[in-house]
Each structure stands twice: as structure tokens, then as C-alpha cells.
Design a protein around this motif. Structure first.
Motif, PDB file in Angstrom:
ATOM      1  N   TRP A  50      -7.152   1.815   0.506  1.00  0.00           N
ATOM      2  CA  TRP A  50      -6.630   0.751  -0.343  1.00  0.00           C
ATOM      3  C   TRP A  50      -7.566  -0.438  -0.169  1.00  0.00           C
ATOM      4  N   PHE A  60       0.814  -1.209   0.000  1.00  0.00           N
ATOM      5  CA  PHE A  60       0.000   0.000   0.000  1.00  0.00           C
ATOM      6  C   PHE A  60       0.856   1.271   0.000  1.00  0.00           C
ATOM      7  N   PRO A 113      -3.287   5.591  -3.391  1.00  0.00           N
ATOM      8  CA  PRO A 113      -4.547   5.304  -2.710  1.00  0.00           C
ATOM      9  C   PRO A 113      -5.737   5.848  -3.487  1.00  0.00           C
TER      10      PRO A 113
END
Length: 290
Positions: free
Chosen positions: A30, A16, A21
Motif C-alpha cells: 500500500w 489499508f 493492495p
């Protein structure tokens, strides 16, 4: 990594911190999925509006950093604070989550009803279902109704003496294994294994990991694949397909926190008495996940 013989999809993975995002109302999201469950990592900033989720069954909220407040959409259930290093079990239905600046949490659910139009990082892998995977269904029911949000600190979840590394928890359609340890995992005591009827999600929350993945060999050598030793910093998620041999190793001297996610719940673990809150549930029909 090439898929194993008869496998319909490759393993899914996202780091992530290295993946852009989904930005919503001053929050960062995410969102990933498996065939039977989804995970959503949410980070809150100054001025963030409340996030929301709607699940047809119970959901799990993991407190990662700071504190978040979960409020049910109905006014019959009280809100609950979920600090870091704790897990909330929420009743079915719609809820909102508001976090203090800098806080983060994860929503784990088997059947969310509010994801249309959302950005799911590995959505393309699930255009075709894998028929070998048992449906999530509703294999368990509460022995008494969950009338509010239940919050459990990691330290309140006891591991079974037979499986002291794993703290296990379930809902009506999910089960999770929590590992929380300091320093590297002993490389002489890894646990490579595979599953025949369900996927496994492994969510790295704290620390650095390596996921070791091996595709089994079939008669056709053209389908064989090299082993993969996948670096997995936190936060990240790997979704392991059916039949792929896998084990995860925490590396480095830091704290390591990892969740393994399953849907339907692990009936074998429940049957062995390994799941902390299994007494809160009873089978609603036969569950044969293995």
C-alpha cells in the motif's frame, strides 16, 4: 470533506485493511504520498521475493511484525535485521527488503527514484503542487557519514523531558514523532494545531484512532466545511494538508502506536532539543518549517 480556503487538496486517507493492495511477487503493498515524502506498507507471505526501494537520501524502515532483512545493493555495507518495534535508518541508495512469512514493515522516504509505474493510492491529489509547502531539499547533513544501516529499538529512542509523549527521530530530509501508549488517550489533553508550510502524515501502526480535522473559516462561507472525526484503524495513513487544524486520539484499551511524518524535518523541534538523534546532523542551509 471540502478543502479549506486556498487549500489545493483534500486530506488523503486510506485504511489499508479495507483497500485492495498492490500485489507484487507474493507481497502486498500500500503506497501513499505527500508532496515531499512517501510511505509504503509492505506485507510478506510464504514465497515472497525481496522488495526493493531506491532513495536519493536516507530512508526510514519501520519494523511492524516479525522481522525483515535489509540488504544494500552495494556489497560494501552489511545487511541488517529489523525486528518489530524498531526503526532502521538506511543510507541513500538502493536496498532490498526480505521478510519472513507474516512479517510487515513500512518504508518512509522523502525522494524515492523508483516509483514510476507504481500504484500510488492518492496520486491524483498531487498533479498540482501546493506552493505553500517548503521543498524537502536536503536541509541537514550528517556530522559523520552513515556507513551502515542503523537500527534502533523503539525503547532505545528517548523522549525529551519537555515532550514526554513523543519520541522524535530525524534523517537528512525527514523527521518523525513516535507515540506508543496503552489504553485510550486522555480526551482532556488533546493537541489541536495546524501547519503553515508543510503537510503531516499520521501513520497508524497498532490500535484504533480518530483523527479530528477542522477546516479554518475564511470570508467566503461557501468554502466552510464541517469538522471531520475520521475513524482510523491500523494500518492506515492520513495526510493532513496545510492549514487544516488536526489532532489524533487513540481509542480503546489496546496498545496504540502512531507515527507523525514530516519533510523537511521539524526545525522547531530540533532547535528545542527534542529530537533524539539531532546531534548526528547539522544544518546544511536555513530550514524554516513551522
Amino acid at each position: 470533506m471540502t478543502t479549506a480556503l486556498n487549500s489545493l487538496r483534500q486530506r488523503g486517507f486510506a485504511d489499508f485493511s479495507a483497500t485492495a493492495p498492490e500485489a507484487l511477487d507474493h507481497r502486498r503493498h500500500w503506497l501513499m504520498r505527500a508532496q515531499n515524502f512517501s510511505t509504503e506498507w509492505i506485507e510478506f507471505d510464504e514465497g515472497s521475493a525481496a522488495a526493493s526501494f531506491d532513495s536519493g537520501f536516507e530512508a526510514l524502515i519501520v519494523g511492524v511484525r516479525g522481522s525483515v532483512r535489509i540488504s544494500p545493493a552495494n556489497d560494501r555495507t552489511l545487511p541488517a535485521e529489523v525486528p518489530a518495534d524498531s526503526i532502521a535508518i538506511t543510507p541513500a541508495g538502493a536496498h532490498s527488503i526480505l521478510g519472513e512469512p507474516g512479517s510487515a514493515c513500512v518504508v518512509i522516504a522523502s525522494q524515492r527514484t523508483d516509483l514510476a509505474g507504481r500504484r500510488v493510492l492518492n496520486a491524483e491529489s498531487y498533479t498540482e503542487p501546493d506552493p505553500r509547502i517548503l521543498p524537502a531539499g536536503q536541509p541537514f547533513r550528517r556530522t559523520s557519514a552513515l556507513r551502515g544501516i542503523q537500527v534502533l529499538a523503539f525503547n532505545d529512542i528517548m523522549a525529551s523531558p519537555e515532550r514526554p509523549r513523543l519520541k522524535m527521530l530525524q534523517t537528512d530530509t525527514l523527521s518523525i514523532n513516535l507515540v506508543d501508549y496503552q489504553g485510550p488517550r486522555d480526551r482532556r489533553m488533546l493537541s489541536p494545531h495546524s501547519h503553515t508550510s508543510f503537510e503531516q502524515g499520521s501513520l497508524a501502526v497498532t490500535g484504533n484512532f480518530v483523527h479530528h480535522l477542522r477546516a479554518p473559516w475564511g470570508n467566503d462561507a461557501n468554502t466552510w466545511a464541517d469538522d471531520e472525526h475520521l475513524p482510523a484503524p491500523s494500518p492506515s495513513l492520513v495526510v493532513v494538508p496545510v492549514e487544516i487544524i488536526h489532532t489524533t486520539e487513540g481509542v480503546g484499551e489496546m496498545r496504540h502506536v502512531l507515527f507523525d511524518i514530516f519533510s523537511p524535518p521539524r526545525a522547531d523541534f530540533i532547535g528545542n532539543g527534542w529530537i533524539f538523534n539531532a546531534r548526528d546532523y547539522a544544518p546544511s542551509h536555513e530550514n524554516t518549517a513551522s
